[in-house]
Enzyme design. Sequence first.
Site, PDB file in Angstrom:
ATOM      1  N   ASP A 184      -0.406  -1.014   6.850  1.00  0.00           N
ATOM      2  CA  ASP A 184      -1.452  -1.422   7.584  1.00  0.00           C
ATOM      3  C   ASP A 184      -2.635  -2.275   6.585  1.00  0.00           C
ATOM      4  OD1 ASP A 184      -1.718   0.225  10.222  1.00  0.00           O
ATOM      5  OD2 ASP A 184      -1.140   1.951   8.267  1.00  0.00           O
ATOM      6  N   ARG A 185      -2.765  -1.371   5.260  1.00  0.00           N
ATOM      7  CA  ARG A 185      -3.692  -2.436   4.781  1.00  0.00           C
ATOM      8  C   ARG A 185      -2.683  -3.586   4.173  1.00  0.00           C
ATOM      9  NH1 ARG A 185      -4.644   3.635   1.421  1.00  0.00           N
ATOM     10  NH2 ARG A 185      -2.665   3.923   2.294  1.00  0.00           N
TER      11      ARG A 185
ATOM     12  N   CYS B  87       0.234  -1.468   0.006  1.00  0.00           N
ATOM     13  CA  CYS B  87      -0.658   0.031   0.293  1.00  0.00           C
ATOM     14  C   CYS B  87       0.967   1.002  -0.144  1.00  0.00           C
ATOM     15  CB  CYS B  87      -1.038  -0.319   1.317  1.00  0.00           C
ATOM     16  SG  CYS B  87      -0.433  -0.415   2.531  1.00  0.00           S
ATOM     17  N   SER B  88       0.865   2.000   0.998  1.00  0.00           N
ATOM     18  CA  SER B  88       1.488   3.111   1.130  1.00  0.00           C
ATOM     19  C   SER B  88       3.269   2.723   1.389  1.00  0.00           C
ATOM     20  CB  SER B  88       1.127   4.286   1.782  1.00  0.00           C
ATOM     21  OG  SER B  88       0.206   4.937   1.060  1.00  0.00           O
ATOM     22  N   ASP B  89       3.163   2.445   2.978  1.00  0.00           N
ATOM     23  CA  ASP B  89       3.817   2.356   3.552  1.00  0.00           C
ATOM     24  C   ASP B  89       3.943   0.722   3.949  1.00  0.00           C
ATOM     25  OD1 ASP B  89       5.448   4.736   4.504  1.00  0.00           O
ATOM     26  OD2 ASP B  89       3.521   5.208   5.386  1.00  0.00           O
ATOM     27  N   GLY B  90       3.072  -0.217   3.818  1.00  0.00           N
ATOM     28  CA  GLY B  90       3.194  -1.119   3.628  1.00  0.00           C
ATOM     29  C   GLY B  90       2.876  -1.524   5.498  1.00  0.00           C
TER      30      GLY B  90
ATOM     31  N   ARG C 194      -1.220   3.411  16.374  1.00  0.00           N
ATOM     32  CA  ARG C 194      -2.640   2.685  15.646  1.00  0.00           C
ATOM     33  C   ARG C 194      -3.784   3.056  16.596  1.00  0.00           C
ATOM     34  NH1 ARG C 194      -1.086   5.812  12.037  1.00  0.00           N
ATOM     35  NH2 ARG C 194      -0.288   4.383  10.117  1.00  0.00           N
TER      36      ARG C 194
END
Lengths: 545, 650
Positions: free
Chosen positions: B335-336, B330-333, B376
Amino acid sequence: MEFAELIKTPRADNVVLHRPFYLAVEGTLCLTGHHLIFSSRRQDNAEELWLLHSNIDSIEKRFVGSLGTIIIKCKDLRIIQLDIPGMEECLNIASSIEALSTLDSVTLMYPFFYRPMFEILEDGWRSFLPDQEFELLSSVTDDWRLSCINKEFSICPSYPPVVIVPKSIDDEALRKVATFRHGSRFPVLSYYHKKNGMVMMRSSQPLTGTNGRRCKEDEKLINATLRPGKRGYIIDTRSLNVAQQARAKGGGFEQEAHYPQWRRIHKCIERFNILQESLIKLVEACNDQSHNMDRWLSKLEASNWLTHIKEILTAACLAAQCIDREEQWSWGRGWSTRGSSNSIALVSLCHVSSHPVAFHVMFSPLQAGHPFQQRCAQSAYSNSKQKWEAPVFLLFLDCVWQILRQFPCSFEFNEQFLIMLFEHSYASQFGTFLGNNENERSKLKLPQKTMSLWSWVNRSEELSKFQNPLFEANSLVIWPSVAPQSLQLWEGVFLRWNRPSKFLDEAHEEMINIIKYNKELQAKVNALRRQLAEMETDDRMQENL
Amino acid sequence: VENVWLLDRLSSRKAALGTLYLTATHVIFVENGPETRKETWVLHSQISSVEKQPTTATGCPLLIRCKNFQVIQLVIPQERDCHDIYISLIRLARPVKYEELYCFSFNPKLDKEEREQGWKLVDLREEYNRMGIPNNCWQISDVNRDYRVCDSYPTEVYVPKSATAHIIVGSSKFRSRRRFPALSYYCKDNNASICRSSQPLSGFSARCLEDEQMLQAIRKANPGSDFIYVVDTRPKLNAMANRAAGKGYENEDNYSNIKFQFIGIENIHVMRNSLQKMLEVCELKSPSMSDFLWGLENSGWLKHIKAIMDAGIFIAKVVAEEGVSVLVHCSDGWDRTAQVCSVASLLLDPYYRTVKGFMVLIEKDWVSFGHKFNHRYGNLDGDPKEISPVIDQFIECVWQLMEHFPCAFEFNERFLIHIQHHIYSCQFGNFLCNSQKERRELKIQERTYSLWAHLWKNRADYLNPLYRSDRSQTQGTLHPQMAPCNFLYKFWSGMYNRFEKGLHPRQSVTDYLMAVKEETQQLEEELEVLRARLANLQKTQLNDNKVNSKQEDRSKRLGLSTSNNSLANTPQEYSNDLKSFPSRSPSQGDEEDSALILTQENLKSSDPDLSANSDQESGVEDLSCRSSSGGGCLPSEDSGKDSDEAVFLA
């Protein structure tokens, strides 16, 4: 009339059957007077589909070249598609189905032709008789009597011939009361709560009219259900507005001044057409798979189906609470919208349904669950012309399902039983759900000419399918939650054909196995224990010798 | 503070008067009721917000919202007290140092060895071995030793054998926060793998040879397939926007043999707001059906859950059916990517659907790969914009799957709820900090206890009675319905309204079946014993018959010895059994189950208000009272808390 006249093409080959979650099957289609039969005719795992014409709700035709397609929508919400080669065959079959599924004479319906292939252990028509019910009642109280005033249906055509009324009210008074109630549906006993002697009565609206007519006998009868010093509730399932409007048409509601010991509560439950519309919207939403998550929820919301469920459950819980907790006599007032006397059933049934005690009596096919059949007869749907007239019975079943979901161990029957009732109330080989009331049913000679659903259900091989393995007898009142978070869509009915059920079935099977194994072990252990005890006493006796 | 009212949200009549205590770790409310003395424990770390409402005639209302979705409404008689409590709670709910967290003071009375044993319960090296790694295509790499390459990755990473240290380091420089592609799941049967990384720093045109080689290496590690999927779990628009910041996504032209795919899962901010909206719906006082459904739809929560599930289902399908490897980012890899990888693994591998396997899965895809638990879930006071229910969504995905596949999971709903609780509770060290590196620095393993050991010890509470390892659902890949079966996603009242007992089914099928199973086991044991006794007795009688009257003495002795034997053997042993299960007596098997139900029923009849009293229920359902104190913890924990009670702050 001969059915053959309606069937121009009795048989078509190379028909392809499409169903969701199954591979398309090719086979032969046959039409008979009452069934649409599809058979794959394959040697290995031949598949057959039998569909009652009366189960067919609507039919659509489409043509691509000479290949015709018929889409059949059933009353049990199933949708199937048949591809029939040949324009003429297809048109013939479609028109036959259309004609056969909308026969206008009740006596042409399948139940009058159906001959059971099973052994009848008990005649279901005689399973639930008011006399038996009254025997139960008279064993606990002496305040009530059986009245045969409605014999020959002379007083109220929509009531059964024998009703239970307070002992202190004679038939003459009842006659007078009947003239004061809409459709002559005078107050009768619906449910007796053994715990505290509270009762639930049912009737139609009083004919007070705009000038506030009174009826002394009516007041007397209603008060006769109260013990001295107690108060009661009258639950009117119309909103106050609607009730007031009804006065202009000669109807109305009980004036508090004339019934000083009673408090009236209005719990609004929507009218037929609104419920009908709600069901249509809901089914549409369930069948439309094209929309995204958001659209699904808003469609579910827009159908208002769950809102109706919530309203009915709330009204039912309220009535149940009045009866159980407030220690007061209460009586639920049915819903008598103009002319349609046939669906009072729902609300009062729901009241009762919160009481497991009553449930045993009503539903448990093992015991003599009586009022169910009566009520159902009054809310007949399978009247061939009035398809989907109002899904009142389905709403009721849904309410029961909601309670069942919240109390999975308190019901002797399972979800399958409710689904089966739903199916049979719309299309059935049995006569149980035919006719609108006792009067019609006796005119149709249903008990003589048709088979009762209960005769079929009351056999161990069928019963076992409908029994809840988790059931534990429980004589206490159950109080379901009516919060929106607690109510769910009844997937077993509304998504039955749109979701794969394999995994859920497997879970159910496993559940049964766990309990079966437990019971087996228990039996074994008990047997061994007994054997051991015997041997030990033998031993001791020997020693003593 | 005395004379505090604890209000019941569902009914105003059920308010309870009691005393409120503030300790170093908990808020405790003790009811005054003479026989109940019901206690409500709330960990400070569970508090998500405290709200002071306008003073009324009865006192000063204080609203405490918890991260485990509990909402507590208090009315405190004195305005000054209320203010003091408010100030204290605000401070206590937002610790600034890790050392302030409960896990550093929590002592379950285990010795050092047991604690170490607990931390060893989940071993990732063992897990990769189970997957069949290292093998001739994949190896363990020490390139990240001392976190030299990527500080949010674990020290041990698994990479294709053909990826040299040079390639890895080169690739890491081309990836956000240096999170280079590493192995998450490997499918032994067809060599397909799921790898994860962060977004490439491709901007509009940048390339990186090593990164391209890295992806090539991943493809080559799966000889059966001539391309790999690259799945970007962001909506395309977000990914494009990232390009302007010098980040972005892989260009299919630059990488040979990749198929690029967007799967739109929204970012953490959208998810946070969505949850917020849904919780507002849950908090409504007696909402109508329309209010509820409309609010639920409007929150978009289920839509997001479905998006995550769809991504997981897509990847599982590609891996299982096409045998193609996948790189997820994803972006930072963290979360999603974590959500999607773990959902896919769960679908693919039945092991992750067991109690132990699920722990391993969370440890692998979340803890070790640097999911930022601290940020988070707001364990320490931090940027509220970093907070987002990322793992909550994953846990809900698991629940949704459990609803579709009732026999597929070894654990039950309670297991999920307790894990969710402890992610926020900070009672155990597992979910502290943002990365393995930080945890090592804090010496978490030496100073705190592991949740997994605690859950493992109590695993009997978390079992799904319908699970049987030899059933079709429990084996192989799960194939849930892909879109468009929207109706399969349901609102999880067991989680989001979990403290409103009145809303839930009053009889638990799970508990009932577990009780039956437990009884079955006892019956099996008894059957064995009885059989043995019977055989014994028969032998004796046989002997008895043989011996004639002259040997009566001997037979008497024998008879005596058998009865002695049986005395010593079964009945006593059995009554011992009985003691450990006080409510169960196999001789009256049926009755005792009904007794179990009856206790529930009694509650109901004593409580006609359509909402159950959780205190009384605690005997039946383990979750009620104790979970508010720390998720149904060991009994010994209570004594631990008692000592804490000495430290009153208010």
